[in-house]
Structures are given as C-alpha cells and as structure tokens.
Enzyme design. Structure first.
Site, short mmCIF file in Angstrom:
data_model
loop_
_atom_site.label_atom_id
_atom_site.label_comp_id
_atom_site.label_asym_id
_atom_site.label_seq_id
_atom_site.Cartn_x
_atom_site.Cartn_y
_atom_site.Cartn_z
N ASN A 23 1.03 -1.26 0.13
CA ASN A 23 0.12 0.30 0.14
C ASN A 23 0.84 1.51 -0.01
O ASN A 23 0.51 2.76 0.18
CB ASN A 23 -0.92 -0.46 1.90
CG ASN A 23 -1.72 -1.12 1.16
OD1 ASN A 23 -2.58 -1.03 -0.51
ND2 ASN A 23 -2.59 -1.75 2.04
N CYS A 115 -16.38 -3.91 -4.14
CA CYS A 115 -15.65 -4.98 -4.09
C CYS A 115 -16.33 -5.73 -2.55
O CYS A 115 -17.44 -4.83 -2.60
CB CYS A 115 -14.20 -4.96 -3.70
SG CYS A 115 -13.31 -4.21 -1.99
N ARG A 120 -16.65 1.46 -2.06
CA ARG A 120 -15.30 1.94 -2.67
C ARG A 120 -16.19 3.00 -2.99
O ARG A 120 -15.37 3.16 -4.41
CB ARG A 120 -14.43 1.30 -3.11
CG ARG A 120 -14.17 -0.28 -2.57
CD ARG A 120 -13.95 -0.14 -1.15
NE ARG A 120 -12.61 0.10 -0.64
CZ ARG A 120 -11.29 -0.75 -0.91
NH1 ARG A 120 -11.46 -2.43 -1.14
NH2 ARG A 120 -10.20 -0.53 -0.96
N ILE A 122 -15.43 7.19 -4.60
CA ILE A 122 -14.52 8.61 -4.77
C ILE A 122 -14.63 9.42 -4.83
O ILE A 122 -14.19 10.32 -4.81
CB ILE A 122 -13.39 8.03 -6.07
CG1 ILE A 122 -13.98 7.85 -7.55
CG2 ILE A 122 -12.55 6.70 -5.88
CD1 ILE A 122 -13.40 8.43 -8.53
N LEU A 124 -14.60 11.78 -2.34
CA LEU A 124 -13.35 12.65 -1.92
C LEU A 124 -12.41 12.69 -2.46
O LEU A 124 -11.67 14.23 -2.64
CB LEU A 124 -12.83 11.87 -0.67
CG LEU A 124 -14.52 11.80 0.80
CD1 LEU A 124 -13.80 10.74 2.03
CD2 LEU A 124 -15.10 12.82 1.67
N ASP A 306 -7.13 -3.33 8.05
CA ASP A 306 -6.16 -4.63 7.16
C ASP A 306 -5.76 -5.85 8.50
O ASP A 306 -5.74 -6.61 8.00
CB ASP A 306 -5.49 -3.79 6.50
CG ASP A 306 -6.10 -3.28 5.42
OD1 ASP A 306 -4.86 -2.39 4.49
OD2 ASP A 306 -7.00 -2.93 5.07
N ILE A 328 -14.30 0.79 9.15
CA ILE A 328 -13.83 1.51 8.11
C ILE A 328 -14.69 0.84 7.31
O ILE A 328 -15.37 1.60 5.76
CB ILE A 328 -12.57 1.31 8.00
CG1 ILE A 328 -11.78 1.84 9.35
CG2 ILE A 328 -11.98 2.05 6.47
CD1 ILE A 328 -11.53 2.87 9.86
N ARG A 398 -2.38 -11.45 -4.22
CA ARG A 398 -2.25 -9.88 -4.38
C ARG A 398 -2.02 -9.13 -3.34
O ARG A 398 -1.43 -8.92 -4.01
CB ARG A 398 -3.91 -10.15 -4.48
CG ARG A 398 -4.51 -9.99 -5.70
CD ARG A 398 -6.13 -9.15 -5.65
NE ARG A 398 -5.86 -8.10 -5.35
CZ ARG A 398 -7.39 -7.49 -5.37
NH1 ARG A 398 -8.01 -7.21 -4.69
NH2 ARG A 398 -6.72 -6.31 -5.56
C1 EPZ Z 1 -6.81 2.37 1.37
O1 EPZ Z 1 -7.99 1.64 0.80
C2 EPZ Z 1 -5.93 0.45 1.47
N1 EPZ Z 1 -5.84 0.01 -0.15
C3 EPZ Z 1 -7.07 -0.63 1.53
O2 EPZ Z 1 -5.97 -1.67 2.11
C4 EPZ Z 1 -7.38 0.23 3.56
O3 EPZ Z 1 -7.91 -0.90 3.33
C5 EPZ Z 1 -7.97 1.27 3.35
O4 EPZ Z 1 -6.97 2.33 2.98
C6 EPZ Z 1 -7.79 1.60 4.86
O5 EPZ Z 1 -6.51 2.27 5.18
C7 EPZ Z 1 -4.64 0.77 -0.81
O6 EPZ Z 1 -3.96 1.49 -0.06
C8 EPZ Z 1 -4.00 0.54 -2.08
P1 EPZ Z 1 -9.72 4.47 1.92
P2 EPZ Z 1 -8.46 3.64 0.50
O7 EPZ Z 1 -10.18 5.45 1.34
O8 EPZ Z 1 -7.58 4.22 0.08
C9 EPZ Z 1 -14.53 5.60 2.47
C10 EPZ Z 1 -5.36 -4.09 1.78
O9 EPZ Z 1 -5.93 -5.03 1.92
N2 EPZ Z 1 -14.33 6.10 1.46
O10 EPZ Z 1 -9.22 5.38 3.58
O11 EPZ Z 1 -9.58 2.54 -1.12
C11 EPZ Z 1 -14.02 4.27 2.32
O12 EPZ Z 1 -15.81 3.82 1.71
C12 EPZ Z 1 -6.97 -2.40 0.99
O13 EPZ Z 1 -4.71 -3.88 1.64
C13 EPZ Z 1 -15.33 7.59 1.36
O14 EPZ Z 1 -16.32 7.72 1.42
O15 EPZ Z 1 -9.57 3.16 1.78
C14 EPZ Z 1 -14.01 3.14 3.94
O16 EPZ Z 1 -15.29 3.12 4.04
C15 EPZ Z 1 -8.10 -3.25 1.68
N3 EPZ Z 1 -14.92 8.44 -0.38
C16 EPZ Z 1 -13.41 4.60 3.76
O17 EPZ Z 1 -13.40 5.74 3.76
C17 EPZ Z 1 -13.93 8.30 -0.81
O18 EPZ Z 1 -13.98 8.55 -1.62
C18 EPZ Z 1 -11.52 4.11 3.73
O19 EPZ Z 1 -11.70 4.13 2.46
C19 EPZ Z 1 -13.20 7.63 -0.81
C20 EPZ Z 1 -13.08 6.99 0.94
#
Ligand code: EPZ
Length: 420
Positions: A23, A115, A120, A122, A124, A306, A328, A398
């Site tokens: 990550n 997923c 998931r 985007i 924000l 995670d 989360i 992965r």
């Molecule tokens: C990163 O995902 C990691 N992936 C995830 O790891 C990790 O679980 C996650 O951060 C949380 O720590 C990578 O770094 C590649 P988020 P990310 O945006 O950035 C909500 C693994 O197993 N959200 O921090 O995609 C979202 O729905 C993976 O290695 C919005 O609402 O996660 C979630 O509830 C899985 N709007 C929360 O925020 C947005 O625009 C956290 O998501 C973006 C996110």
C-alpha cells in the site's frame, strides 16, 4: 485457480523477512507519472497487484522495467486515460488520477466500482480535485477531471469513516504541481502516506505535515526523477505475528517497523501474546493462556482494518467473548462464515462480530473472498486440527509475497495446489 492445502497443528518457529509495503508501493509507482525523468523504486514486493500497477503505467505510455525487487518507471510521454478493464480489477489503481491530472491537466479514469468489502466510493478524491480547480464529469462509468491550471486550496478530506488513504495520496500528488499552497485537512495519517510524501519531496516537491491530519503542499513547476526504497509492510508483519500466536509458536520478524505496529502489538499484548524487540527484529511468541480482547478498527494510528480478519482468526482460539467492531468498511466480515466452517462460533451484530472463542478449530475446505479474509483463513487452517483446503488463493497472492514459501520456512505444512 490455485488452492492451499494446510495440515494444521504445527507451531510456527523461526525467522521471516518482511517485504516492502504493497500500500506504499502502489501510490509511489503512480507518483512516477509526475515527472518525465526515470524513477527507480526499491523493495517493491513481487505481488499481483504491484505487477498490475506496472501494466497500467505501461498502458499509459510509461516504460516499466523490473530488476529483482526494484522497478524502473520512465514516464517521458504518457496519455491520461485509465481503461475500465484495468482499473476495475484493482481499486488501488485509482491513485493514478492525481498524477495524471497534475502532469497532463486531464485525467479520465474508470470508476473503480465496489468490491466484497464495501462500496469503495471516490467522492472525496473528486472533491479534492475540484477544490484544486478541476472540472469533474462522470460519464459512461468514467470520472474525468480537467483543469487549465491547478490552483492550491484548502480541502477537507474527512468522510463517514474518517479520512481516505488513497484520496489523500491522490490530492497530495495533484497538489505538488498546482500553483500556490494546498492544505489538506483531515488527511490520512498512515505510514504509507508518509512514505509517499518522502518520495515526493525527494522528487523536488514541497510537502510538510505528512503523518498528521494537516498536510501542506507548496506547488512547484516540475518534479525530477528519484530512487526510493519503500517502507516494510506493516500488515504483512502483523499477519505473521498473529500466525505465530495462533499456532503457539515463536517467530522472529526481520525488517518490520515496530513503530508502525503499535496498535496491533498493544492488542496482542493485552491478549497475552509475548512480543519483544531484539535489535532491529521483533520476536513474537504465544505467552501464557490468552485472554479475550475487544477490537475496533479505526484510521491510523488506531487498530488497522486490514488486520481485523487475521485478529478474528486468533480470537476464535481464545476462551471467552471478544467483540470486533469494523468502523472503516461496511461489509468486511466475509471471513466469518468461512471461519464458521472450521468450527468457530461467531455472531454478527451490525458492525460488530461477537467471537465466542475457545472451541478448537478443525480443518475443512474453505473459500477465500478478499485479500485479508484469505490470510485469516490460512491462519485458522494453520491452527486447526486436521487438513484445511483454502480455495481461490489468487486473492492472497495479490497482497502477500510468497506466503506459502515463507510459511514453510517457519515449519508450516502448507502446499500450493496449482489448478491445471
Ligand atoms: C486503502 O484503501 C488501502 N488500500 C486499504 O487496504 C485499506 O483498508 C484502506 O486504505 C483503509 O485503511 C491501498 O492503500 C491500496 P479509504 P482506500 O479511501 O484508500 C470511505 C488491503 O487489504 N471513502 O481509506 O481505498 C471508504 O468507503 C486494502 O491492502 C469514501 O467514503 O480506502 C471507506 O469506508 C483493502 N469516499 C473509508 O472511506 C472516498 O472518496 C476508508 O477508505 C474514499 C473513501
């Protein structure tokens, strides 16, 4: 699709080397799009997702060459469209959007879709790009951002579950080439964000505050190439620490950064697991009889989502009631039913799983569903009596570099069955 055949009941003992963080590697590889000069990134884990990011960058026009655990990315000339079939398969690829917008002033990336662990969104990410002056349109399953010139701004990236890790990465990368100063409020504080910021600064960017909720980026005209070594993978390290405890073994983790594991080590110690630093290494062994603990997943530096599934696998072995609350993601309990097939007694109550631990697990065929759920099933299989067959291990490939050979190195009886 490959499977793992695991004969449980063997304590894991010995040494394991922790690989580079998936990550951190993914956004740092995307950051190479910000410069027309070559970038060399070292300690890149050999993972399906990382190779995939390399393919995406090549499809965008970058030259990508792999040398052992390093990758050289030269994005001299690139185009700004991330194709659906590429982005769909790996949500982490959304972090190409910020660099494309910064470098080309336009980025068109397919909406990543959901997923198994949640929707998931985007929103924000797009809010951050719009704050920098980009016009956002959503058509035909693609998000498009365009701007004559990105201009620094203040942007609040807090969402319903706290901040967004890749959203923070995306906006931070876009802001490096914006005119003026950008302040990201409610930024993600994960170590992977700090690693990305360090890499960006080594490329000539001006980023301060990474690791805190307020990150300030002063835009510059252009960035230059870099050689950067990725931080070790704290989630992989946590996974092996938990596997050592679950199998009543003693494992020495080499290369882990214990300061990135504080919340996990705190909970393991509260459960009675013995952890100690030996020089740069971390030794983990099952101490006295373990105690149940309650876990709530939070943004960093709280307990990482995670590691939730892996911890649940351990707590199914601990006599008593442990309550695990997932704050989360909205549906990150796919592993509960599969752990139930191994004899675990777990009930889901809304965002919480109530684990009634202590009943010994017995091996059975189980199905992996997502990356960390698969790791939980492997841990449970290692601790269970008898044989466990974990199907669809492509999920685990992965995110865990050579997990079966690393586990065999610790004495595990695990065999990869390649589907013909
Ligand atoms: C990163 O995902 C990691 N992936 C995830 O790891 C990790 O679980 C996650 O951060 C949380 O720590 C990578 O770094 C590649 P988020 P990310 O945006 O950035 C909500 C693994 O197993 N959200 O921090 O995609 C979202 O729905 C993976 O290695 C919005 O609402 O996660 C979630 O509830 C899985 N709007 C929360 O925020 C947005 O625009 C956290 O998501 C973006 C996110």
């Amino acid at each position: 699709m490959d499977s793992f055949l695991i004969k449980g009941g063997v304590p894991l003992c010995g040494d394991v080397a922790i690989s580079g963080a998936k990550n951190a590697a993914l956004p740092i590889m995307a950051a190479a799009l910000l410069t027309r000069e070559p970038c060399v990134i070292r300690r890149v884990p050999r993972l399906v997702d990382v190779r995939y990011m390399g393919q995406i960058l090549s499809r965008l026009g970058a030259q990508v060459t792999w040398e052992d655990d390093a990758v050289r990315i030269h994005a001299a000339k690139i185009k700004g469209v991330g194709d659906y079939d590429l982005i769909r398969k790996m949500r982490g690829s959304i972090c190409i959007m910020g660099p494309l917008l910064a470098r080309l002033k336009t980025a068109r990336v397919s909406l990543p879709g959901g997923c198994v662990i949640g929707a998931r969104p985007i929103n924000l990410h797009l809010k951050g790009f719009a704050s920098l002056g980009a016009r956002i349109t959503i058509t035909g399953g693609y998000a498009q951002a365009r701007a004559r010139q990105l201009v620094g701004a203040e942007v609040f990236l807090g969402g319903r579950a706290g901040s967004t890790v890749l959203g923070t990465a995306n906006v931070m990368m876009a802001a490096t080439l914006a005119e003026g100063i950008t302040v990201i409020e409610s930024a993600a504080c994960e170590p992977e964000i700090v690693d990305l910021a360090n890499c960006l600064n080594a490329m000539g960017a001006k980023v301060t505050g990474a690791g805190s909720p307020i990150i300030t980026i002063t835009g510059v005209k252009e960035l230059h190439g870099v050689e950067h070594e990725v931080i070790p993978d704290r989630i992989e390290a946590a996974t092996y620490a938990i596997a050592a405890a679950a199998t009543k073994g003693e494992v020495t983790l080499h290369g882990a950064r214990t300061e990135h594991l504080a919340a996990v080590l705190d909970k393991l110690q509260a459960a009675g697991v013995r952890t100690e630093r030996r020089g740069a290494a971390l030794v983990v062994r099952r101490g006295r009889r373990l105690q149940p603990v309650d876990i709530t997943t939070l943004p960093y530096a709280g307990f990482p989502t995670d590691v939730q599934a892996q911890m649940m696998a351990l707590l199914t072995l601990v006599p008593g009631i442990s309550i695990i609350t997932e704050r989360i993601f909205e549906s990150r309990f796919m592993h509960v039913s599969e752990l139930g097939r191994l004899g675990a007694d777990i009930e889901i109550e809304g965002p919480s799983a109530i684990v009634k631990g202590g009943r010994p697990l017995s091996g059975a065929p189980v199905m992996a569903s997502d990356l960390r759920a698969s790791a939980a099933l492997v841990i449970a299989g290692l601790a269970a009596r008898g044989t466990t067959l974990v199907n669809r291990v492509y999920h685990i490939d992965r995110g865990y570099e050579e997990i079966d050979s690393k586990l065999r190195g610790l004495g595990a009886r695990i065999k990869r069955l390649q589907e013909s």
